[in-house]
Design a protein around this motif. Structure first.
Motif, PDB file in Angstrom:
ATOM      1  N   GLN A 153     -16.675 -40.863 -74.123  1.00  0.00           N
ATOM      2  CA  GLN A 153     -17.602 -41.976 -74.313  1.00  0.00           C
ATOM      3  C   GLN A 153     -18.327 -41.886 -75.646  1.00  0.00           C
ATOM      4  O   GLN A 153     -18.889 -42.874 -76.120  1.00  0.00           O
ATOM      5  CB  GLN A 153     -18.620 -42.005 -73.175  1.00  0.00           C
ATOM      6  N   THR A 154     -18.319 -40.698 -76.257  1.00  0.00           N
ATOM      7  CA  THR A 154     -19.024 -40.490 -77.524  1.00  0.00           C
ATOM      8  C   THR A 154     -18.076 -40.465 -78.715  1.00  0.00           C
ATOM      9  O   THR A 154     -18.398 -41.009 -79.779  1.00  0.00           O
ATOM     10  CB  THR A 154     -19.820 -39.176 -77.480  1.00  0.00           C
ATOM     11  N   PHE A 155     -16.905 -39.845 -78.546  1.00  0.00           N
ATOM     12  CA  PHE A 155     -15.967 -39.707 -79.660  1.00  0.00           C
ATOM     13  C   PHE A 155     -14.674 -40.458 -79.372  1.00  0.00           C
ATOM     14  O   PHE A 155     -14.149 -40.416 -78.259  1.00  0.00           O
ATOM     15  CB  PHE A 155     -15.651 -38.231 -79.915  1.00  0.00           C
ATOM     16  N   PHE A 156     -14.173 -41.143 -80.408  1.00  0.00           N
ATOM     17  CA  PHE A 156     -12.952 -41.925 -80.268  1.00  0.00           C
ATOM     18  C   PHE A 156     -12.023 -41.583 -81.423  1.00  0.00           C
ATOM     19  O   PHE A 156     -12.441 -41.516 -82.586  1.00  0.00           O
ATOM     20  CB  PHE A 156     -13.270 -43.421 -80.293  1.00  0.00           C
ATOM     21  N   ARG A 157     -10.748 -41.397 -81.097  1.00  0.00           N
ATOM     22  CA  ARG A 157      -9.765 -41.113 -82.140  1.00  0.00           C
ATOM     23  C   ARG A 157      -9.227 -42.438 -82.674  1.00  0.00           C
ATOM     24  O   ARG A 157      -8.426 -43.109 -82.035  1.00  0.00           O
ATOM     25  CB  ARG A 157      -8.629 -40.260 -81.602  1.00  0.00           C
ATOM     26  N   ILE A 158      -9.663 -42.807 -83.868  1.00  0.00           N
ATOM     27  CA  ILE A 158      -9.297 -44.104 -84.427  1.00  0.00           C
ATOM     28  C   ILE A 158      -7.952 -44.071 -85.151  1.00  0.00           C
ATOM     29  O   ILE A 158      -7.381 -45.123 -85.460  1.00  0.00           O
ATOM     30  CB  ILE A 158     -10.387 -44.606 -85.398  1.00  0.00           C
ATOM     31  N   SER A 159      -7.454 -42.875 -85.447  1.00  0.00           N
ATOM     32  CA  SER A 159      -6.179 -42.722 -86.141  1.00  0.00           C
ATOM     33  C   SER A 159      -5.706 -41.293 -85.934  1.00  0.00           C
ATOM     34  O   SER A 159      -6.373 -40.496 -85.272  1.00  0.00           O
ATOM     35  CB  SER A 159      -6.344 -43.009 -87.641  1.00  0.00           C
ATOM     36  N   ASN A 214     -21.574 -49.446 -89.668  1.00  0.00           N
ATOM     37  CA  ASN A 214     -21.046 -50.793 -89.895  1.00  0.00           C
ATOM     38  C   ASN A 214     -19.550 -50.803 -89.607  1.00  0.00           C
ATOM     39  O   ASN A 214     -18.884 -49.769 -89.705  1.00  0.00           O
ATOM     40  CB  ASN A 214     -21.304 -51.220 -91.347  1.00  0.00           C
ATOM     41  N   MET A 215     -19.031 -51.980 -89.241  1.00  0.00           N
ATOM     42  CA  MET A 215     -17.601 -52.171 -89.017  1.00  0.00           C
ATOM     43  C   MET A 215     -17.172 -53.435 -89.746  1.00  0.00           C
ATOM     44  O   MET A 215     -17.808 -54.488 -89.609  1.00  0.00           O
ATOM     45  CB  MET A 215     -17.302 -52.273 -87.521  1.00  0.00           C
ATOM     46  N   ILE A 216     -16.095 -53.344 -90.505  1.00  0.00           N
ATOM     47  CA  ILE A 216     -15.679 -54.429 -91.385  1.00  0.00           C
ATOM     48  C   ILE A 216     -14.202 -54.741 -91.140  1.00  0.00           C
ATOM     49  O   ILE A 216     -13.372 -53.837 -91.035  1.00  0.00           O
ATOM     50  CB  ILE A 216     -15.873 -54.033 -92.864  1.00  0.00           C
ATOM     51  N   SER A 217     -13.871 -56.042 -91.052  1.00  0.00           N
ATOM     52  CA  SER A 217     -12.472 -56.432 -90.924  1.00  0.00           C
ATOM     53  C   SER A 217     -11.692 -55.955 -92.142  1.00  0.00           C
ATOM     54  O   SER A 217     -12.170 -56.050 -93.284  1.00  0.00           O
ATOM     55  CB  SER A 217     -12.351 -57.952 -90.794  1.00  0.00           C
ATOM     56  N   TYR A 218     -10.491 -55.447 -91.894  1.00  0.00           N
ATOM     57  CA  TYR A 218      -9.682 -54.843 -92.947  1.00  0.00           C
ATOM     58  C   TYR A 218      -8.294 -55.477 -92.907  1.00  0.00           C
ATOM     59  O   TYR A 218      -7.961 -56.239 -92.003  1.00  0.00           O
ATOM     60  CB  TYR A 218      -9.609 -53.329 -92.722  1.00  0.00           C
ATOM     61  N   THR A 219      -7.468 -55.184 -93.897  1.00  0.00           N
ATOM     62  CA  THR A 219      -6.143 -55.779 -93.984  1.00  0.00           C
ATOM     63  C   THR A 219      -5.270 -55.396 -92.788  1.00  0.00           C
ATOM     64  O   THR A 219      -5.478 -54.357 -92.156  1.00  0.00           O
ATOM     65  CB  THR A 219      -5.442 -55.322 -95.276  1.00  0.00           C
ATOM     66  N   ASN A 220      -4.285 -56.249 -92.491  1.00  0.00           N
ATOM     67  CA  ASN A 220      -3.308 -55.996 -91.428  1.00  0.00           C
ATOM     68  C   ASN A 220      -3.961 -55.779 -90.060  1.00  0.00           C
ATOM     69  O   ASN A 220      -3.547 -54.904 -89.301  1.00  0.00           O
ATOM     70  CB  ASN A 220      -2.426 -54.793 -91.780  1.00  0.00           C
ATOM     71  N   SER A 221      -5.002 -56.585 -89.771  1.00  0.00           N
ATOM     72  CA  SER A 221      -5.665 -56.572 -88.458  1.00  0.00           C
ATOM     73  C   SER A 221      -6.316 -55.238 -88.134  1.00  0.00           C
ATOM     74  O   SER A 221      -6.490 -54.890 -86.961  1.00  0.00           O
ATOM     75  CB  SER A 221      -4.661 -56.935 -87.346  1.00  0.00           C
ATOM     76  N   ARG A 242      -4.128 -50.315 -86.651  1.00  0.00           N
ATOM     77  CA  ARG A 242      -3.931 -51.554 -85.899  1.00  0.00           C
ATOM     78  C   ARG A 242      -3.628 -51.299 -84.431  1.00  0.00           C
ATOM     79  O   ARG A 242      -4.116 -52.013 -83.554  1.00  0.00           O
ATOM     80  CB  ARG A 242      -2.782 -52.349 -86.537  1.00  0.00           C
ATOM     81  N   GLU A 243      -2.834 -50.250 -84.153  1.00  0.00           N
ATOM     82  CA  GLU A 243      -2.451 -49.970 -82.772  1.00  0.00           C
ATOM     83  C   GLU A 243      -3.627 -49.535 -81.916  1.00  0.00           C
ATOM     84  O   GLU A 243      -3.542 -49.550 -80.683  1.00  0.00           O
ATOM     85  CB  GLU A 243      -1.360 -48.887 -82.734  1.00  0.00           C
ATOM     86  N   ARG A 244      -4.751 -49.145 -82.537  1.00  0.00           N
ATOM     87  CA  ARG A 244      -5.890 -48.644 -81.772  1.00  0.00           C
ATOM     88  C   ARG A 244      -7.082 -49.595 -81.786  1.00  0.00           C
ATOM     89  O   ARG A 244      -8.100 -49.311 -81.161  1.00  0.00           O
ATOM     90  CB  ARG A 244      -6.326 -47.289 -82.333  1.00  0.00           C
ATOM     91  N   VAL A 245      -6.986 -50.717 -82.502  1.00  0.00           N
ATOM     92  CA  VAL A 245      -8.123 -51.635 -82.627  1.00  0.00           C
ATOM     93  C   VAL A 245      -8.545 -52.176 -81.266  1.00  0.00           C
ATOM     94  O   VAL A 245      -9.734 -52.214 -80.936  1.00  0.00           O
ATOM     95  CB  VAL A 245      -7.780 -52.785 -83.596  1.00  0.00           C
ATOM     96  N   LYS A 246      -7.576 -52.589 -80.448  1.00  0.00           N
ATOM     97  CA  LYS A 246      -7.900 -53.145 -79.133  1.00  0.00           C
ATOM     98  C   LYS A 246      -8.638 -52.118 -78.272  1.00  0.00           C
ATOM     99  O   LYS A 246      -9.675 -52.422 -77.668  1.00  0.00           O
ATOM    100  CB  LYS A 246      -6.615 -53.603 -78.443  1.00  0.00           C
ATOM    101  N   ASP A 247      -8.124 -50.883 -78.222  1.00  0.00           N
ATOM    102  CA  ASP A 247      -8.764 -49.834 -77.417  1.00  0.00           C
ATOM    103  C   ASP A 247     -10.125 -49.456 -78.003  1.00  0.00           C
ATOM    104  O   ASP A 247     -11.060 -49.149 -77.258  1.00  0.00           O
ATOM    105  CB  ASP A 247      -7.868 -48.597 -77.358  1.00  0.00           C
TER     106      ASP A 247
END
Length: 251
Positions: free
Chosen positions: A197-203, A215-222, A240-245
């Motif tokens: 709940q505290t740490f997320f693997r974004i890549s 802050n979170m900013i929209s970036y290229t390729n979704s 991109r594969e992790r944006v939804k999660d």
């Protein structure tokens, strides 16, 4: 070999399809939901191998197996952490953590190809795994890390860590004081130690602390770019594969 992909995110499905083509595996059928998959299996010859995402848009993919007796081999593609996936290991089912790495994919396919025919069928109890994924066993997560500073050891509380990252084959933590420290571990091993709940693997390269996100900013390729309170040594990008999660995790 007859192969299909079941994945609710169509860009991810197409990416996996291209990766399989490089391994000389053609995948013509791609399904995107539990309902669509059940209908397809009811009306078609089952494939040799299924690449199956666990979380689909209309439910867990295990619901397919509750309706249809699947005799295909399965390689799961999932964002669930390694602890939850111990159940798959016990049942000799392969899995690939998202975002999928080409070398990991090649290894999983080779492992499947080397199996004897008697071991190809799915034999595990999906209800048991489903329970494990929905209600993981309570466990203690790391509260602090010890790091080496010269000849000394320093304790760093987990709340003081903005992110973990890999660089030049090393794994580092970065504190809210703007210091980084080398760890004697890997990001894969941290999957099992960090409170989800505290740490997320974004890549494949970064874990981020939700409390350190500025802050979170929209970036290229979704994709998304993450700005942390202190860390600014390199761009932090949610693949991109992790944006939804990732968006689901934020809520």
């Amino acid at each position: 070999m007859n192969v299909i992909i079941i994945e609710d995110e169509k860009p991810s499905a197409r990416r996996l399809q291209r990766m399989l083509q490089k391994l000389n595996l053609e995948t013509e059928i791609m399904l995107h939901s539990v309902e669509e998959s059940i209908h397809w299996f009811q009306n078609n010859v089952h494939p040799d191998l299924i690449f199956l995402d666990i979380q689909l848009s209309d439910g867990l993919s295990f619901e397919i197996f509750e309706t249809i007796e699947i005799k295909s081999a399965v390689i799961f593609t999932t964002a669930y952490d390694e602890y939850a996936l111990q159940a798959f290991k016990l049942n000799s089912i392969d899995y690939l953590l998202k975002p999928i790495d080409e070398d990991d994919l090649a290894t999983a396919v080779k492992k499947y190809q080397e199996r004897t025919p008697q071991k190809q069928a799915v034999t595990l109890d999906f209800n048991d795994i489903k329970k494990l994924l929905i209600n993981p066993i309570d466990r203690e997560y790391k509260k602090r890390f010890s790091v080496k500073v010269g000849q000394h050891l320093k304790l760093i509380n987990i709340d003081d860590i903005e992110c973990f990252y890999s660089e030049n084959k090393g794994t580092y933590l970065y504190t809210n004081e703007g210091r980084n420290y080398l760890l004697d571990t890997t990001l894969e091993h941290l999957e099992n130690e960090l409170e989800p709940q505290t740490f997320f693997r974004i890549s494949r390269k970064f874990f981020v602390n939700i409390n350190a996100i500025k802050n979170m900013i929209s970036y290229t390729n979704s994709r998304l770019q993450i700005k942390l309170n202190t860390y600014n040594e390199q761009e932090i990008i949610v693949v991109r594969e992790r944006v939804k999660d990732f968006k689901a995790w934020l809520n």
